[in-house]
Design a protein around this motif. Structure first.
Motif, mmCIF file in Angstrom:
data_model
loop_
_atom_site.group_PDB
_atom_site.id
_atom_site.type_symbol
_atom_site.label_atom_id
_atom_site.label_comp_id
_atom_site.label_asym_id
_atom_site.label_seq_id
_atom_site.Cartn_x
_atom_site.Cartn_y
_atom_site.Cartn_z
ATOM 1 N N GLY A 1 18.371 10.424 -1.313
ATOM 2 C CA GLY A 1 16.917 11.115 -0.434
ATOM 3 C C GLY A 1 15.707 10.360 -0.847
ATOM 4 N N THR A 2 14.393 9.975 0.058
ATOM 5 C CA THR A 2 13.718 8.755 -0.682
ATOM 6 C C THR A 2 12.091 9.521 -0.263
ATOM 7 O OG1 THR A 2 14.013 7.947 1.486
ATOM 8 C CG2 THR A 2 15.007 6.904 0.047
ATOM 9 N N GLY A 3 11.732 9.280 -1.149
ATOM 10 C CA GLY A 3 9.731 9.670 -0.973
ATOM 11 C C GLY A 3 8.831 8.270 -0.157
ATOM 12 N N ILE A 4 7.647 8.624 0.443
ATOM 13 C CA ILE A 4 6.654 7.726 0.587
ATOM 14 C C ILE A 4 5.908 7.927 0.218
ATOM 15 C CG2 ILE A 4 6.186 9.000 2.317
ATOM 16 C CD1 ILE A 4 5.667 6.592 4.284
ATOM 17 N N ALA A 5 5.337 7.312 -1.279
ATOM 18 C CA ALA A 5 4.288 6.830 -2.059
ATOM 19 C C ALA A 5 2.831 5.724 -1.402
ATOM 20 C CB ALA A 5 5.007 6.201 -3.629
ATOM 21 N N VAL A 6 2.150 6.666 -2.227
ATOM 22 C CA VAL A 6 0.511 5.900 -2.108
ATOM 23 C C VAL A 6 0.426 5.283 -3.317
ATOM 24 C CG1 VAL A 6 -1.514 5.478 -1.569
ATOM 25 C CG2 VAL A 6 -0.223 6.972 -0.388
ATOM 26 N N SER A 7 0.639 3.178 -3.394
ATOM 27 C CA SER A 7 -0.092 2.896 -4.654
ATOM 28 C C SER A 7 -1.418 3.047 -4.402
ATOM 29 C CB SER A 7 0.164 1.725 -4.214
ATOM 30 O OG SER A 7 -0.612 0.405 -3.250
ATOM 31 N N ARG A 8 -1.541 2.359 -6.128
ATOM 32 C CA ARG A 8 -3.247 2.148 -6.552
ATOM 33 C C ARG A 8 -3.729 1.075 -5.673
ATOM 34 N NH1 ARG A 8 -5.355 6.984 -8.781
ATOM 35 N NH2 ARG A 8 -3.795 7.620 -10.214
ATOM 36 N N ARG A 9 -3.374 0.551 -5.170
ATOM 37 C CA ARG A 9 -3.783 -0.881 -4.393
ATOM 38 C C ARG A 9 -4.567 -0.163 -2.741
ATOM 39 N NH1 ARG A 9 -1.795 -3.762 -0.305
ATOM 40 N NH2 ARG A 9 -3.176 -6.276 -1.211
ATOM 41 N N ALA B 1 15.058 13.101 2.996
ATOM 42 C CA ALA B 1 16.268 14.495 2.565
ATOM 43 C C ALA B 1 17.765 13.677 2.551
ATOM 44 C CB ALA B 1 16.438 15.686 2.578
ATOM 45 N N ALA B 2 18.781 13.498 0.981
ATOM 46 C CA ALA B 2 19.619 13.254 0.587
ATOM 47 C C ALA B 2 20.068 13.564 -0.487
ATOM 48 C CB ALA B 2 20.015 12.184 1.668
ATOM 49 N N THR B 3 21.608 14.109 -0.479
ATOM 50 C CA THR B 3 22.783 14.168 -1.198
ATOM 51 C C THR B 3 23.838 13.604 -1.375
ATOM 52 O OG1 THR B 3 22.838 15.846 -3.256
ATOM 53 C CG2 THR B 3 23.034 16.627 -0.836
ATOM 54 N N GLN B 4 24.528 13.916 -2.252
ATOM 55 C CA GLN B 4 26.060 13.664 -2.658
ATOM 56 C C GLN B 4 26.855 14.809 -1.714
ATOM 57 O OE1 GLN B 4 26.006 13.262 -6.806
ATOM 58 N NE2 GLN B 4 26.863 10.973 -6.655
ATOM 59 N N VAL B 5 27.862 14.726 -0.656
ATOM 60 C CA VAL B 5 28.675 15.585 0.075
ATOM 61 C C VAL B 5 30.050 14.942 0.007
ATOM 62 C CG1 VAL B 5 26.708 16.256 1.031
ATOM 63 C CG2 VAL B 5 27.994 14.687 2.205
ATOM 64 N N MET B 6 30.649 15.598 0.838
ATOM 65 C CA MET B 6 31.863 14.870 1.106
ATOM 66 C C MET B 6 31.849 14.554 1.875
ATOM 67 S SD MET B 6 35.231 17.125 0.941
ATOM 68 C CE MET B 6 34.996 18.261 -0.994
ATOM 69 N N ALA B 7 32.864 12.856 2.364
ATOM 70 C CA ALA B 7 32.677 12.471 3.726
ATOM 71 C C ALA B 7 34.702 12.182 4.114
ATOM 72 C CB ALA B 7 32.183 10.962 3.225
ATOM 73 N N ALA C 1 13.625 15.666 6.256
ATOM 74 C CA ALA C 1 13.621 16.082 4.739
ATOM 75 C C ALA C 1 13.050 17.774 5.169
ATOM 76 C CB ALA C 1 12.408 16.045 4.164
ATOM 77 N N LEU C 2 12.204 18.046 6.251
ATOM 78 C CA LEU C 2 12.145 19.616 6.221
ATOM 79 C C LEU C 2 13.465 20.671 6.781
ATOM 80 C CD1 LEU C 2 8.625 19.923 8.558
ATOM 81 C CD2 LEU C 2 9.478 19.840 5.912
ATOM 82 N N ASP D 1 0.700 -1.032 -0.083
ATOM 83 C CA ASP D 1 -0.065 0.014 0.058
ATOM 84 C C ASP D 1 1.108 1.374 0.114
ATOM 85 O OD1 ASP D 1 -2.825 -1.306 0.747
ATOM 86 O OD2 ASP D 1 -1.801 -2.131 2.505
ATOM 87 N N LEU D 2 1.825 1.310 0.995
ATOM 88 C CA LEU D 2 3.067 2.672 0.454
ATOM 89 C C LEU D 2 4.590 1.486 0.193
ATOM 90 C CD1 LEU D 2 1.823 3.525 4.786
ATOM 91 C CD2 LEU D 2 0.869 4.651 2.152
ATOM 92 N N VAL D 3 5.198 2.989 -0.485
ATOM 93 C CA VAL D 3 6.105 2.527 -0.990
ATOM 94 C C VAL D 3 7.244 3.057 -0.746
ATOM 95 C CG1 VAL D 3 7.433 1.575 -3.061
ATOM 96 C CG2 VAL D 3 5.096 0.202 -3.133
ATOM 97 N N VAL D 4 8.474 3.118 -0.202
ATOM 98 C CA VAL D 4 9.946 4.638 -0.143
ATOM 99 C C VAL D 4 10.092 4.162 -1.038
ATOM 100 C CG1 VAL D 4 11.267 5.176 0.752
ATOM 101 C CG2 VAL D 4 8.940 4.250 2.594
ATOM 102 N N LEU D 5 10.839 5.016 -2.304
ATOM 103 C CA LEU D 5 11.223 5.046 -3.009
ATOM 104 C C LEU D 5 12.338 6.203 -3.549
ATOM 105 C CD1 LEU D 5 9.324 7.229 -5.085
ATOM 106 C CD2 LEU D 5 7.529 5.345 -5.768
#
Length: 362
Positions: A243-251, A106-112, A283-284, A48-52
Motif C-alpha cells: 500500500g501507499t500513503g500520502i505525505a506532506v513535505s516540509r516545502r 491499502a494492499a498486502t501480499q495475497v494469493m493470485a 484504505a478504509l 509538496d506531496l509525495v506518495v510513499l
C-alpha cells in the motif's frame, strides 16, 4: 496556489489523485521502482506531496523532510482514522511517536490465480503439494524475495522484531518452504515484478498461481485474475503490508484548502465511491466491506480482507530500504543458486546489523 505532487505510474496510483486534484494539485508520476532509487529527501525538495510506502518513513524522519500528521490534524481526527483504516494501514506510518502519511491505498501480499484455476490451497503444505501438479511461481524480483520470506516467517509464528531480523529456527523453516517452490516456473518468472507477473497470468502466459503477490484490484475487476487469502501456517496468515500513503513535505505551504482536500480523500464516501470509481484501491475498512464496492471489483475485497487485517509491517528504520534491497538480493540468489539456508541467513543478519542501528525503532 497549485501544489506539486508525486505518485507512482499505475492507474491505481495516479488516476484518482489526478481526477481529484483539480486546480489545487498537479500530480506527476514515476515508476514504482523510482521510489526505491531516489532518496525521499530529494523528492520532498521538489514536491509538496509525495506518495510513499511505509519502509521510507525512518529515512524521511532522519532527513526531517515530512510534516507529521499531528501538525496538520487534531488528535481526535487521527485516532478516528486509525480506527477506520483497514489492518495496520495507518499504524504503518507511525514512527518516532508520530504519524507521517495518510493511508491512501491499502494492499498486502495475497494469493493470485488464473481464472481457470479452481483450487485454492489454504496452507503452505497444500500449496507445495499443488505445485507438483500445476505451474506455481514465487514473486522474487526487486524487494519481493525478502518480503515473501518475511511473510512465510510470520505464518510460522515469528514476525520480525528487535535487534535480529528473524529467529534462526523459523528462518530455516521458511527458507525450506521457499526452496520447495523453486522450480522451472519460479525460475522463469524470477525477474518479473508483481505487475509484470499479473499481466502474464492474465494473458495466460504466466504461472497458474502465485501464493504471495501484492494484490491489484484492477485485474480482479477486469475478470482476468482471481484472488484469495495468502496461505496459512501454524500462526495463521502470513503476509507483508504494502500500500501507499500520502505525505506532506516540509516545502509545502499548508493551507486550509489542502487540509480539506486531504480530509476529503480519506472520507468514507470518497473511499467507497470516488477512489474505487477511479481505479484506486481504498484504505478504509468501510470500503473493503461494502458489498457494492466488492461486487464491482469481482470479489477482490471479500476474498483478501482477512489477509490485509493480519498483515505484518516491514522494517521502517533509517536505511530500511537499503537493507530490504540487499536482503532480497541475498535471498533470491540463495534460492536460485541452491545455497544452504544458514549461509544465506548469516548474510541477511549481517546486512540487518549494518543497516539497523542498535536501539533504533524497527
Amino acid at each position: 496556489m497549485i501544489y506539486r505532487g508525486l505518485t507512482w505510474d499505475h492507474p491505481r496510483g495516479y488516476n484518482a489523485l489526478a481526477a481529484a486534484g483539480g486546480a489545487l494539485i498537479a500530480w506527476d508520476k514515476h515508476p514504482l521502482e523510482g521510489f526505491e532509487s531516489h532518496p525521499i529527501a530529494d523528492l520532498c525538495a521538489t514536491y509538496d506531496l509525495v506518495v510513499l510506502d511505509h519502509p521510507h518513513v525512518g529515512e524521511a524522519v532522519a532527513a526531517d523532510c515530512l510534516v507529521p500528521l499531528e501538525d496538520l490534524f487534531d488528535p481526535a481526527e487521527i485516532a478516528a482514522l486509525g480506527r477506520a483504516a483497514i489492518g495496520p494501514s495507518l499504524a504503518s506510518y507511525r514512527y518516532a511517536g508520530k504519524h507521517w502519511a495518510l493511508p491512501l491505498d491499502a494492499a498486502t501480499q495475497v494469493m493470485a490465480c488464473r481464472r481457470d484455476v479452481t483450487e485454492t490451497p489454504e496452507t503452505w503444505d497444500a500449496l507445495i503439494a499443488l505445485a507438483e501438479r500445476m505451474p506455481v511461481a514465487l514473486s522474487l524480483a526487486g524487494p519481493h524475495a525478502a518480503l515473501s520470506f518475511q511473510s512465510v516467517c510470520g505464518a510460522l509464528g515469528a514476525p520480525r522484531a528487535g535487534e535480529r531480523f528473524v529467529d534462526r529456527a523459523v528462518g530455516r523453516e521458511a527458507y525450506a518452504i521457499l526452496v520447495r517452490l523453486i522450480g522451472e516456473t519460479t525460475r522463469a518468472c524470477a525477474a518479473m515484478n508483481p505487475i509484470t507477473m499479473l499481466e502474464a497470468m492474465a494473458a495466460g502466459d504466466g504461472p497458474a498461481l502465485c501464493p504471495l503477490i501484492y494484490g491489484y484490484v484492477t485485474y480482479s475487476a477486469a475478470g482476468t485474475i482471481r484472488y484469495a487469502d495468502a496461505p496459512h501456517g501454524p500462526a495463521g496468515i502470513g503476509s507483508t503490508l504494502g500500500g501507499t500513503g500520502i505525505a506532506v513535505s516540509r516545502r509545502a505551504e499548508v493551507t486550509d484548502d489542502l487540509r480539506d482536500h486531504l480530509r476529503w480523500l480519506m472520507a468514507d464516501a470518497t473511499q467507497r465511491g470516488f477512489i474505487p470509481q477511479h481505479d484506486g484501491q481504498p484504505a478504509l475498512r468501510s470500503a473493503w466491506t461494502d458489498p457494492a464496492v466488492d461486487a464491482a471489483a469481482g470479489g477482490f475485497y471479500s476474498a483478501t480482507r482477512a489477509t490485509l487485517e493480519a498483515a505484518l509491517l516491514r522494517p521502517r528504520h533509517d536505511r530500511a530500504i537499503a537493507f530490504q534491497t540487499e536482503a532480497s538480493l541475498l535471498i533470491r540468489d540463495g534460492l536460485l543458486n541452491e545455497n544452504p539456508a544458514d549461509a544465506v541467513l548469516d548474510a541477511v543478519e549481517a546486512s540487518y546489523t549494518r543497516h539497523h542501528a542498535p536501539g533504533a525503532e524497527t
